[in-house]
Design an enzyme around this catalytic site. Structure first.
Site: not given
Ligand code: GLA
Length: 375
Positions: A118, A120, A122, A156, A168, A215
């Site tokens: 959480g 950012g 990933s 995912e 990611d 998103y």
């Molecule tokens: C998230 C998604 C990525 C990318 C970013 C924005 O982290 O997992 O694939 O799209 O947002 O750049």
């Protein structure tokens, strides 16, 4: 103890046997190129030194998953998506099923991680990629690096159901220490760019909130813009292929907010390319300006910032030795990346961490690390 030793120890303690395989993968911080991966554009991530380790072995027809941070899961095997943290593992295992009779007997998994969830970074891609590498090692036929990223990506998007791009997973697989990776998300061509600046990551403390639904909405808007532009550009593969020089005229024909979204995507892709060149060539001031421009575009055109992220960015930009600051990752919460002159990162991190008004829950200096590893 590092996460690899901890995952191994957790596995031994909880399952009273040795794991068959252990692998680890890092989190990621994207330097620039935000919300362009799913449009086939360019991104510039680094891997974090913090890693997630996964130890795997058999479990007599059951799924048994334990982690340092999440509740134990025990379920029949094979196992459908359950909206639990173990979905990242089951989703990866599902990609192996047809050709991995070893896994048919069940799966015991122990996870240890220094990648906070959480924040950012990933953490989900780190978990997926580490799981894919561990399972691949177990089957005796380890997948290639690009297949690993593909497996993690499918887990995912198809199993967990998050419609992300592939940045990611590609970063968690291919990253190398001290370098950022310029990735062409359409062809997966990659170029290593030495990172001659300091990187500081400031957690906003804002929970994901709207992130997943917003998103998905941005993805729908992108698809709609592409559909509306098709008659004028019959051969257009993606929004990033629109000619930047004619962008003003092109977006005039699009309804709001699609015009803003397209402007962000096309310009952000160009910025990522320019930024990689500036960073690689040692023009750190130019790199910082592009980082700032990226945030402003995410705030005004892509509309994925928050007042809190903007406040962190403003505070960071006011500090000495800071070259630029922007939200990183999807936005709508998450973290802010601060780029500082080489040698200035520690001081910048201390100032941001002790800024009472900001009250950031965590500030860390990011040391670009390596990608996935079978341990
Ligand atoms: C998230 C998604 C990525 C990318 C970013 C924005 O982290 O997992 O694939 O799209 O947002 O750049």
């Amino acid at each position: 103890m590092n996460p690899v030793a901890r995952a191994r120890r957790l596995f031994q303690d909880r399952f009273a046997m040795e794991p068959v395989a252990v692998a680890s993968a890092p989190g990621r911080v994207n330097l620039i190129g935000e919300h362009v991966d799913y449009h086939g554009g360019h991104v510039l991530p680094v891997a974090t030194a913090e890693r997630t380790a996964v130890a795997v072995g058999p479990a007599r027809g059951r799924l048994r998953a334990v982690s340092e941070h999440f509740p134990d899961i025990e379920a029949p095997w094979p196992h459908a998506a359950a909206r639990a943290w173990s979905d990242y593992i089951t989703g990866v295992a599902a990609q192996f099923e047809p050709d991995a009779p070893l896994l048919a007997g069940g799966l015991a998994v122990a996870v240890a991680s220094d990648v906070p969830a959480g924040a950012g970074l990933s953490s989900s891609a780190a978990l997926e990629v580490a799981t894919a590498a561990a399972l691949g090692a177990w089957t005796g036929r380890p997948p290639t690096a690009s297949r690993l990223a593909e497996i993690a990506f499918r887990a995912e998007t198809e199993f967990v159901g998050m419609p992300c791009g592939m940045m990611d997973q590609l970063a968690a697989v291919h990253a190398t220490p001290h370098a950022a990776l310029l990735i062409d998300c359409r062809t997966h061509a990659m170029e290593r760019v030495p990172v001659g600046v300091d990187l500081v990551l400031v957690e906003s403390g804002e929970s994901r909130g709207l992130r997943d639904s917003a998103y998905s909405e941005r993805r729908r808007e992108g698809a709609e813009a592409l559909r509306l532009l098709r008659p004028r550009f019959p051969n257009l593969l993606g929004l990033v292929d629109l000619p930047p020089a004619r962008l003003q005229t092109i977006v005039r024909g699009l309804p709001a907010p699609l015009d803003r979204r397209v402007r962000h995507v096309v310009n952000e892709n160009q910025r990522a390319l320019l930024a990689a060149r500036a960073l690689g060539g040692g023009d750190h001031a130019a790199f910082g300006m592009l980082v700032n421009a990226s945030h402003d575009s995410l705030r005004d055109l892509y509309e994925c910032s928050t007042p809190r992220l903007d406040a962190v960015v403003t505070a960071a930009r006011a500090l000495p030795r800071v070259l630029g600051a922007r939200l990183t990752g999807a936005g709508w919460g998450g973290a802010v990346l601060v780029v500082a002159e080489r040698g200035g990162g520690g001081d910048v991190a201390t100032r941001l961490a002790t800024d009472r008004e900001l009250a950031a829950p965590a500030v860390r200096v990011v040391t670009p690390g390596g990608g996935v590893r079978v341990e």
